[in-house]
Design a protein around this motif. Structure first.
Motif, short mmCIF file in Angstrom:
data_model
loop_
_atom_site.label_atom_id
_atom_site.label_comp_id
_atom_site.label_asym_id
_atom_site.label_seq_id
_atom_site.Cartn_x
_atom_site.Cartn_y
_atom_site.Cartn_z
N PRO A 17 1.08 5.22 0.12
CA PRO A 17 0.59 6.51 0.29
C PRO A 17 0.32 7.44 -1.21
O PRO A 17 1.09 7.28 -1.46
CB PRO A 17 1.74 7.33 1.58
CG PRO A 17 3.34 6.96 0.98
CD PRO A 17 2.79 5.75 0.50
N ALA A 18 -0.36 8.16 -0.59
CA ALA A 18 -0.63 9.31 -1.70
C ALA A 18 0.65 10.51 -1.82
O ALA A 18 1.22 10.96 -0.92
CB ALA A 18 -1.85 9.74 -1.51
N VAL B 222 1.22 -0.98 0.56
CA VAL B 222 0.06 0.18 0.47
C VAL B 222 0.83 1.42 0.04
O VAL B 222 1.61 1.13 0.31
CB VAL B 222 -0.81 -0.18 1.22
CG1 VAL B 222 -2.06 1.01 0.83
CG2 VAL B 222 -2.13 -1.02 1.10
N VAL C 38 -3.85 4.75 5.07
CA VAL C 38 -4.20 4.98 3.70
C VAL C 38 -5.06 3.51 4.31
O VAL C 38 -4.99 2.46 4.41
CB VAL C 38 -3.32 3.98 2.74
CG1 VAL C 38 -4.71 4.47 1.26
CG2 VAL C 38 -2.37 5.37 2.87
N ASP C 39 -6.83 4.01 4.24
CA ASP C 39 -7.94 3.39 4.44
C ASP C 39 -7.45 2.32 5.67
O ASP C 39 -7.95 0.63 5.03
CB ASP C 39 -8.55 1.71 3.57
CG ASP C 39 -8.44 4.14 2.18
OD1 ASP C 39 -9.42 4.24 2.41
OD2 ASP C 39 -8.23 2.81 1.31
#
Length: 181
Positions: free
Chosen positions: A99-100, A97, A130-131
């Motif tokens: 991060p933006a 996952v 993230v989520d």
């Protein structure tokens, strides 16, 4: 005389355009296969590092001042001093996952814990989520790299033990972390 000059200029212009067209056609026909791309209207993907720069060079537009810079595309981290001097740079193993891209702050740290993949890790520096998946840097105590299963949501960005120790000293609570593409 004006009509003759205009005819000469028109003839030279036509000859020049024909020459440019011919040379353009020849250039297009002789492009090496590894440089060709379909003319679909979609631009070719941008290179991960700017041309002519060293692969470990600090990415442009990665912030100012003392900070951690994490490049998603290059899987690399830079520890940057207040004067924009790179103190240390190193490669990392990404998590499943990401991060933006954006600017974050170190929110928590742990000396030793068990990672989301079940591996004991140390020098955990967390900075995003993230989520429900917490994102942070860590080093496996046994020095191993993670075995990623894309079906599992993990947020541990793995570094070597030496790099983890350097991150631990540098990235205290509140330190800026800039994530770039």
């Amino acid at each position: 005389m004006a009509g003759t000059s205009a005819t000469i200029v028109a003839g030279l212009t036509a000859a020049a355009l024909a020459t440019v067209g011919y040379l353009g056609h020849r250039a297009a026909e002789t492009v090496p296969p590894d440089l060709r791309r379909e003319a679909s209207g979609t631009p070719a993907p941008a290179p991960k590092a700017p041309r002519g720069s060293h692969p470990a060079a600090l990415p442009p537009r990665s912030g100012l001042g003392q900070r951690v810079v994490y490049s998603l595309g290059r899987d690399r981290v830079w520890l940057v001093d207040a004067g924009d001097t790179v103190r240390r740079t190193f490669g990392v193993s990404p998590s499943t996952v990401d991060p933006a891209p954006g600017t974050y702050r170190v929110t928590s740290r742990s000396g030793k814990v068990t990672g989301s993949d079940g591996v004991p890790v140390e020098h955990v520096v967390r900075f995003a989520g993230v989520d429900g998946t917490v994102i942070g840097f860590s080093a496996a105590v046994d020095g191993s790299a993670p075995v990623l299963d894309p079906r599992e949501r993990t947020g541990g960005i793995r570094e070597t033990r030496a790099d983890g120790a350097a991150m631990w000293k540098f990235a205290t609570i509140g330190r800026t972390v800039v994530v770039v593409p």
